[in-house]
Design an enzyme around this catalytic site. Structure first.
Site, PDB file in Angstrom:
ATOM      1  N   LYS A 123     -13.955  22.584 -97.879  1.00 19.65           N
ATOM      2  CA  LYS A 123     -13.477  21.807 -99.035  1.00 19.65           C
ATOM      3  C   LYS A 123     -14.092  20.414 -98.928  1.00 19.65           C
ATOM      4  O   LYS A 123     -13.662  19.569 -98.151  1.00 19.65           O
ATOM      5  CB  LYS A 123     -11.933  21.713 -98.988  1.00 19.65           C
ATOM      6  CG  LYS A 123     -11.266  21.564-100.341  1.00 19.65           C
ATOM      7  CD  LYS A 123     -11.488  20.256-101.051  1.00 19.65           C
ATOM      8  CE  LYS A 123     -10.717  19.084-100.513  1.00 19.65           C
ATOM      9  NZ  LYS A 123     -11.153  17.826-101.197  1.00 19.65           N
ATOM     10  N   GLU A 181     -10.589  14.262 -86.842  1.00 17.77           N
ATOM     11  CA  GLU A 181     -11.467  13.112 -86.579  1.00 17.77           C
ATOM     12  C   GLU A 181     -11.106  12.069 -87.615  1.00 17.77           C
ATOM     13  O   GLU A 181     -11.379  12.243 -88.793  1.00 17.77           O
ATOM     14  CB  GLU A 181     -12.936  13.563 -86.682  1.00 17.77           C
ATOM     15  CG  GLU A 181     -13.877  12.632 -85.922  1.00 17.77           C
ATOM     16  CD  GLU A 181     -14.260  11.437 -86.742  1.00 17.77           C
ATOM     17  OE1 GLU A 181     -13.552  10.403 -86.633  1.00 17.77           O
ATOM     18  OE2 GLU A 181     -15.236  11.506 -87.491  1.00 17.77           O
ATOM     19  N   CYS A 227     -16.839   6.137 -89.681  1.00 19.01           N
ATOM     20  CA  CYS A 227     -15.596   6.146 -88.900  1.00 19.01           C
ATOM     21  C   CYS A 227     -15.741   5.364 -87.611  1.00 19.01           C
ATOM     22  O   CYS A 227     -14.815   4.700 -87.187  1.00 19.01           O
ATOM     23  CB  CYS A 227     -15.140   7.570 -88.649  1.00 19.01           C
ATOM     24  SG  CYS A 227     -16.456   8.670 -88.227  1.00 19.01           S
ATOM     25  N   GLU A 282      -8.252   0.084 -90.385  1.00 15.69           N
ATOM     26  CA  GLU A 282      -9.608   0.411 -90.796  1.00 15.69           C
ATOM     27  C   GLU A 282      -9.820  -0.102 -92.223  1.00 15.69           C
ATOM     28  O   GLU A 282      -9.034   0.186 -93.110  1.00 15.69           O
ATOM     29  CB  GLU A 282      -9.763   1.943 -90.761  1.00 15.69           C
ATOM     30  CG  GLU A 282     -11.174   2.411 -90.766  1.00 15.69           C
ATOM     31  CD  GLU A 282     -11.275   3.918 -90.559  1.00 15.69           C
ATOM     32  OE1 GLU A 282     -10.392   4.658 -91.033  1.00 15.69           O
ATOM     33  OE2 GLU A 282     -12.247   4.357 -89.928  1.00 15.69           O
TER      34      GLU A 282
HETATM   35  P1  NAD Z   1      -8.757  11.218 -97.158  1.00 12.02           P
HETATM   36  O1  NAD Z   1      -8.223  11.498 -95.823  1.00 12.02           O
HETATM   37  O2  NAD Z   1      -7.801  10.959 -98.264  1.00 12.02           O
HETATM   38  O3  NAD Z   1      -9.722  12.409 -97.646  1.00 12.02           O
HETATM   39  C1  NAD Z   1     -10.484  13.219 -96.762  1.00 12.02           C
HETATM   40  C2  NAD Z   1     -10.413  14.656 -97.236  1.00 12.02           C
HETATM   41  O4  NAD Z   1      -9.055  15.082 -97.231  1.00 12.02           O
HETATM   42  C3  NAD Z   1     -10.950  14.882 -98.648  1.00 12.02           C
HETATM   43  O5  NAD Z   1     -11.605  16.113 -98.720  1.00 12.02           O
HETATM   44  C4  NAD Z   1      -9.668  14.932 -99.476  1.00 12.02           C
HETATM   45  O6  NAD Z   1      -9.796  15.698-100.655  1.00 12.02           O
HETATM   46  C5  NAD Z   1      -8.708  15.601 -98.513  1.00 12.02           C
HETATM   47  N1  NAD Z   1      -7.311  15.275 -98.805  1.00 12.02           N
HETATM   48  C6  NAD Z   1      -6.823  14.122 -99.333  1.00 12.02           C
HETATM   49  N2  NAD Z   1      -5.494  14.203 -99.496  1.00 12.02           N
HETATM   50  C7  NAD Z   1      -5.122  15.435 -99.066  1.00 12.02           C
HETATM   51  C8  NAD Z   1      -3.883  16.116 -98.989  1.00 12.02           C
HETATM   52  N3  NAD Z   1      -2.736  15.546 -99.405  1.00 12.02           N
HETATM   53  N4  NAD Z   1      -3.871  17.352 -98.476  1.00 12.02           N
HETATM   54  C9  NAD Z   1      -5.017  17.941 -98.072  1.00 12.02           C
HETATM   55  N5  NAD Z   1      -6.211  17.363 -98.152  1.00 12.02           N
HETATM   56  C10 NAD Z   1      -6.273  16.117 -98.629  1.00 12.02           C
HETATM   57  O7  NAD Z   1      -9.702  10.006 -97.029  1.00 12.02           O
HETATM   58  P2  NAD Z   1     -10.292   9.137 -98.233  1.00 12.02           P
HETATM   59  O8  NAD Z   1      -9.379   8.896 -99.364  1.00 12.02           O
HETATM   60  O9  NAD Z   1     -11.521   9.831 -98.564  1.00 12.02           O
HETATM   61  O10 NAD Z   1     -10.468   7.756 -97.500  1.00 12.02           O
HETATM   62  C11 NAD Z   1      -9.330   6.951 -97.194  1.00 12.02           C
HETATM   63  C12 NAD Z   1      -9.502   6.314 -95.851  1.00 12.02           C
HETATM   64  O11 NAD Z   1      -9.711   7.319 -94.837  1.00 12.02           O
HETATM   65  C13 NAD Z   1     -10.726   5.448 -95.731  1.00 12.02           C
HETATM   66  O12 NAD Z   1     -10.538   4.192 -96.266  1.00 12.02           O
HETATM   67  C14 NAD Z   1     -10.933   5.460 -94.256  1.00 12.02           C
HETATM   68  O13 NAD Z   1     -10.069   4.559 -93.640  1.00 12.02           O
HETATM   69  C15 NAD Z   1     -10.553   6.839 -93.853  1.00 12.02           C
HETATM   70  N6  NAD Z   1     -11.735   7.717 -93.741  1.00 12.02           N
HETATM   71  C16 NAD Z   1     -12.156   8.056 -92.526  1.00 12.02           C
HETATM   72  C17 NAD Z   1     -13.266   8.864 -92.403  1.00 12.02           C
HETATM   73  C18 NAD Z   1     -13.796   9.286 -91.098  1.00 12.02           C
HETATM   74  O14 NAD Z   1     -14.963   9.604 -90.995  1.00 12.02           O
HETATM   75  N7  NAD Z   1     -12.989   9.345 -90.074  1.00 12.02           N
HETATM   76  C19 NAD Z   1     -13.926   9.315 -93.519  1.00 12.02           C
HETATM   77  C20 NAD Z   1     -13.460   8.964 -94.771  1.00 12.02           C
HETATM   78  C21 NAD Z   1     -12.347   8.182 -94.859  1.00 12.02           C
END
Ligand code: NAD
Length: 482
Positions: free
Chosen positions: A175, A251, A286, A385
Site C-alpha cells: 500500500k 521504521e 527519517c 521530528e
Molecule cells: P503516515 O504515518 O501518516 O503515513 C505513512 C503510511 O501510513 C501511508 O501509506 C499512509 O497512507 C498510511 N497510513 C496513514 N494513516 C493510517 C491509518 N490510520 N491506518 C493505516 N495506515 C495509515 O505518515 P505521513 O502522514 O506520510 O507523515 C507524517 C509524519 O510521519 C511526517 O511528518 C514524519 O514525521 C513521519 N514520517 C516518517 C517517515 C519515515 O521514513 N520514517 C516517512 C514519512 C513520514
C-alpha cells in the site's frame, strides 16, 4: 508507465467500488492522475490473490536461484526505464529529478538485484545433537506480507520491503502513500515483465484509514512491514493485536544528532555533510541529521559554515537538472513545517537563517533551508521530528554534555560524531542511542548494512541479510536416526 489502477492478481483493475483519488504534484500543485482508491474489498481481493499464489508454490517453493533471476531482471528493467521511472517519482514526490535519476531509481533497482544475487547463497544450519538425530534448522517464508510505506522515498522504501520479502518467497500486498502512489504502480508493471507470477506482488493504492487500515487488520496477512509516523506505527500494533496478532515491524523516523566536538578534523567538511544530511530531499528523510550538538569553542565557526552551506541550497523547480532542493511533499505538509518553525520562535529559539516559504514554481510547496538555535533541550522543535529543511543547533559545554543532549529525545535511529580522536569516537558510538552511528561522515550506507532503530524510531531492520529475518521464520526438522 503512468498506471492509475490497482494491481491485483497480475492485472491492473479499478477499485471494487470504482472510486478514485487525485495524486497531486507538489512541484506546482497540479493533479497528475486520478488513482484507484482501494478499500477493504480491494485489500481483501489482493490478500486472497497473495494467499493463493503463496499456497500454489510457483514462487514460494521455487528454487531461490530462480526467484533471484527474476528480481535481477526486475532491477535490469528498472535501469532500462530509468528516465521514465525517475520522472514519475520526481513529479509525484517533488524530488529533484537529478536525485530521482541518480539515487531513487538506481538504489531501488540495486536493492532488488542485491537480494536477487544473495538469496541462493543463504544456508540453513544443522543443530548440535546426539548421533541418533539430525536436526535441521532452516528459514521459510512467512506467507502473505503487507507493506505500508510513506511518501518520502516511495521507490526506495518500497524496494527495501519488497525485495527481501519476495526473495524469501513470500507474496506481498503493497500500500503506497496516497501522496505518491505512481512509482509503485509502475514497479508492478515491470515486475510482471520480469516474471513475478500473478498474485505474488499486489499494489493497492488508497488512503491510510481505508486501504492501510484494512491491510493492518486483515486476518490473512502474516506480517506487516511499516515505515512512517510514530502514531500510525502504533496503530499497526493495535490492528495486529485486534486481528490475528500478525508480526509487525516499524521504521518510524528520528531526530538524529550530529555531535561536533572541538577536535573535529575539518569543520568546513562537517558543515557540508551536515547541510546535505538535513537539506537533501528537503529534510524529509527519517534519519535526517536534524540536530547539531556542537562544543562551544567551535560553535561560531561551525554556525558560520552552516549558514554558508544553507545559502547554497536554493529551492528550485525539481524538474530542472541542477536543482538540489525541490518541493516538500504537499502544501499541507509545508504548512505543518512552517507552523513548527513559528512555534520555535514563540518558544524563544532564534531563527538564524531561512524559515519562510518561497515560490520558485507558482503553486508549489517550497521552503528555505532553515537554521534554528536554542539552549532549551525540551522545546518541541528539538524533540519532535519536523520533516522539513530545518536544522536545530544546540551548544554543549563538553563531551559529556554533548552526549547527554544528543541522547535527549525519544528516538534512536541514527547519529554522527565529528572528532579526530578515535577513542572518543568509539566511546561515544557505544553510548549514543542509535541504530547507526557515523564517524566523520554522514549517511554513508550500502545494501550490506542494516538500517533501523529503537524506541520511538521503531524496531526491525531494512537492508542487509538481516532484513531476511523479518520476512522468514525458523523451521526445525528433527529426523530420528535411531
Ligand atoms: P503516515 O504515518 O501518516 O503515513 C505513512 C503510511 O501510513 C501511508 O501509506 C499512509 O497512507 C498510511 N497510513 C496513514 N494513516 C493510517 C491509518 N490510520 N491506518 C493505516 N495506515 C495509515 O505518515 P505521513 O502522514 O506520510 O507523515 C507524517 C509524519 O510521519 C511526517 O511528518 C514524519 O514525521 C513521519 N514520517 C516518517 C517517515 C519515515 O521514513 N520514517 C516517512 C514519512 C513520514
Amino acid at each position: 508507465m503512468l498506471r492509475r489502477e490497482a494491481f491485483i492478481d497480475g492485472r491492473f483493475v479499478p477499485a471494487a467500488d470504482g472510486r478514485t483519488f487525485p495524486t497531486v504534484s507538489p512541484r506546482e500543485g497540479a493533479v497528475l492522475a486520478q488513482v484507484a482508491r482501494g478499500g477493504a474489498a480491494d485489500v481483501d481481493r489482493a490478500v486472497r490473490a497473495a494467499r493463493q499464489s503463496f499456497e500454489g508454490g510457483a514462487w514460494s517453493l521455487a528454487d531461490p536461484a530462480q526467484r533471484g533471476r527474476v528480481l535481477i531482471r526486475l532491477a535490469e528493467l528498472m535501469t532500462e526505464r530509468l528516465s521514465e521511472l525517475a520522472l514519475v517519482e520526481a513529479r509525484d514526490s517533488g524530488h529533484p529529478i537529478r536525485d530521482a535519476r541518480s539515487v531513487d531509481v538506481p538504489n531501488a533497482a540495486r536493492c532488488f538485484a542485491w537480494y536477487g544475487e544473495a538469496i541462493d547463497k543463504v544456508y540453513g544450519e544443522i543443530a548440535p545433537t546426539a548421533a541418533d538425530a539430525l536436526a535441521l534448522v532452516g528459514r521459510e517464508p512467512l506467507g502473505v506480507v503487507g507493506a505500508v510505506v510513506p511518501w518520502n522515498y516511495p521507490l526506495i522504501i518500497s524496494a527495501w520491503k519488497l525485495a527481501p520479502a519476495l526473495a524469501a518467497g513470500n507474496s506481498v500486498v503493497l500500500k503506497p502513500a496516497e501522496q505518491s502512489p505512481l512509482s509503485a504502480l509502475a514497479l508492478a508493471e515491470l515486475a510482471v515483465q520480469a516474471g513475478v507470477p500473478a498474485g505474488v506482488l499486489n499494489v493497492v493504492p488508497g488512503y491510510g484509514e481505508e486501504a492501510g487500515q484494512a491491510l493492518g487488520r486483515h486476518p490473512g496477512v502474516d506480517k506487516l512491514a511499516f515505515t512512517g509516523s510514530v502514531p500510525v506505527g502504533r496503530l499497526f500494533q493495535r490492528y495486529a493485536g485486534e486481528s490475528n496478532g500478525k508480526e509487525v515491524s516499524l521504521e518510524l523516523g528520528g531526530k538524529s544528532p550530529h555531535v561536533v566536538l572541538a577536535d573535529a578534523p575539518d569543520l568546513r567538511a562537517a558543515a557540508e555533510a551536515i547541510g546535505w544530511g538535513i537539506f537533501y530531499n528537503a529534510g524529509q528523510t527519517c534519519h535526517a541529521g536534524s540536530r547539531v550538538v556542537v562544543e562551544r569553542s567551535v560553535h561560531d565557526e561551525l554556525v558560520a559554515a552552516l549558514a554558508e552551506v544553507a545559502r547554497s541550497f536554493v529551492p528550485a523547480d525539481p524538474l530542472e537538472p541542477d536543482t538540489v532542493l525541490g518541493a516538500l511533499i504537499s502544501d499541507e505538509h509545508l504548512q505543518g513545517v512552517l507552523a513548527k518553525v513559528s512555534r520555535a520562535r514563540e518558544d524563544g529559539a532564534s531563527v538564524l537563517a531561512g524559515g519562510g516559504r518561497v515560490s520558485p514554481v507558482p503553486g508549489g510547496a517550497y521552503m528555505e533551508p532553515t537554521l534554528i538555535e536554542t539552549d532549551d533541550p525540551g522545546l518541541p522543535v528539538v524533540q519532535d521530528e519536523v520533516f522539513g529543511p530545518v536544522l536545530v543547533i544546540q551548544a554543549a559545554d563538553d563531551v559529556e554534555h554533548a552526549l547527554s543532549l544528543a541522547n535527549h529525545t525519544r528516538y534512536g535511529l541514527a547519529a554522527a560524531i565529528w572528532t579526530s580522536d578515535i577513542t572518543t569516537a568509539g566511546r561515544l558510538a557505544r553510548r549514543l542511542r542509535a541504530g547507526t552511528v557515523w564517524v566523520n561522515t554522514f549517511d554513508a550506507a550500502s545494501m550490506a548494512t542494516p538500517f533501523g532503530g529503537s524506541r520511538d524510531s521503531g524496531h526491525g531492520r531494512d537492508r542487509s541479510l538481516h532484513a531476511l529475518d523479518a520476512y522468514t521464520q525458523l523451521k526445525t526438522t528433527w529426523i530420528s536416526l535411531a
